[in-house]
Design an enzyme around this catalytic site. Structure first.
Site, mmCIF file in Angstrom:
data_model
loop_
_atom_site.group_PDB
_atom_site.id
_atom_site.type_symbol
_atom_site.label_atom_id
_atom_site.label_comp_id
_atom_site.label_asym_id
_atom_site.label_seq_id
_atom_site.Cartn_x
_atom_site.Cartn_y
_atom_site.Cartn_z
ATOM 1 N N THR A 45 0.870 -1.169 0.000
ATOM 2 C CA THR A 45 0.000 0.000 0.000
ATOM 3 C C THR A 45 0.905 1.215 0.000
ATOM 4 O OG1 THR A 45 -1.724 -1.171 1.208
ATOM 5 C CG2 THR A 45 -1.845 1.234 1.192
ATOM 6 N N LYS B 283 -7.338 1.147 -3.022
ATOM 7 C CA LYS B 283 -6.931 0.599 -1.727
ATOM 8 C C LYS B 283 -7.072 1.651 -0.640
ATOM 9 C CE LYS B 283 -5.168 -1.868 1.571
ATOM 10 N NZ LYS B 283 -3.800 -2.385 1.629
ATOM 11 N N LYS C 130 0.649 4.658 8.387
ATOM 12 C CA LYS C 130 1.300 5.014 7.119
ATOM 13 C C LYS C 130 0.278 5.157 6.006
ATOM 14 C CE LYS C 130 2.525 1.784 4.585
ATOM 15 N NZ LYS C 130 1.947 0.961 3.479
#
Length: 292
Positions: free
Chosen positions: A99, A174, A242
């Site tokens: 990701t 995502k 993150k």
């Protein structure tokens, strides 16, 4: 078996090791690289070839897959001096399943294309359970021809595989998933904080709420682990932080307000400051003082 035979796999952590193992079981010739070699030892014992660098892992492969930690790691393994792009053969497919930043995905796509290499961004969701059970959801961005060529390989490690559009689209999709996930996770934690404060039996509340209209994958698969005292990471809090930081940055660039994302990101940063970033996301219960 499809024509693509040789796979270089970079990043054999919690999820990557299981994914690489499934590919080996399916008959692919798998070479592996990980910064911490011990995390690849079991795969090497099973027959994977160990490589000493990302560049070595990319040489001669039909496909190179990466699932590493942060965008800076992605940039290094792809665009570094001994990186993937400098070493992959013409016509190879390079697939980032981290990701990461959609902007970086577009950059890698363009650099790769200039060298005759097919780059795809294909982040996954499903955590350690999805990786072990080969039931991951895979969001794919890049050329549709690349998606079609790679789909049989994706089907070895995932169940819900979707082509989202041009380079970067996989990462954008995502991120939509992570934003929804963050809200569901925090909402479940807050619900049990309320139940505890109200003097209720949390287990009874869980048994009832989780099977009703408020139930969610986050509640049943993740938060339940924390309620049972298991904070081992299927997905680390620092990695969700993150992800949400990327979402916050790109959301601002796209001109949309994301207040729930911002709230959960703040909570995760608070937990990181307490040294809990390596715990599973279910440890957000500790932020709400539901568990110790």
């Amino acid at each position: 078996m499809i024509a693509l035979k040789k796979i270089g796999f970079i990043g054999t952590g919690i999820m990557g090791a299981a994914m690489a193992g499934h590919l080996m079981d399916a008959g692919f010739e798998v070479s592996v690289y990980n910064r911490t070699k011990s995390k690849a030892d079991k795969l090497v014992e099973r027959g994977a070839k160990w490589c000493s660098s990302p560049g070595e892992c990319a040489k001669g492969q039909d496909v190179v897959i990466t699932i590493v930690g942060y965008p800076k790691d992605v940039e290094q393994v792809y665009l570094g001096e001994d990186g993937i792009i400098a070493n992959a053969k013409e016509g190879a497919y390079v697939v980032d399943m981290t990701t990461s930043s959609p902007i970086l995905a577009e950059k890698i796509y363009n650099v790769a294309k200039s060298k005759g290499i097919n780059a795809v961004d294909a982040p996954v969701t499903g955590g350690d359970t999805g990786a072990k059970n080969a039931t991951l959801t895979i969001f794919v961005g890049g050329d549709e021809t690349s998606f079609n060529a790679l789909k049989p390989m994706f089907e070895v490690i995932g169940k819900n595989i979707a082509y989202m559009g041009a380079a970067g689209a996989g990462q954008k999709a995502k991120m939509s998933n992570q934003i929804a996930l963050a809200g569901a996770l925090a909402g479940a934690c807050e619900a049990f904080a309320y139940a505890k404060a109200a003097g209720l039996d949390i287990n009874k509340v869980y048994d009832t709420v989780s099977t009703g209209s408020a139930g969610s994958v986050q509640m049943t698969n993740i938060v339940k682990r924390g309620l049972d005292g298991d904070f081992n990471p299927g997905f680390m809090m620092k990695h969700l932080a993150k992800d949400l930081a990327i979402g916050n940055e790109t959301g601002t660039a796209y001109g949309t307000a994301l207040p729930i994302l911002a709230m959960v990101l703040s909570q995760l940063r608070n937990m990181e400051s307490q040294g809990k970033g390596n715990e599973g996301t279910q440890a957000l219960l500790k932020y709400y003082n539901v568990t110790e």
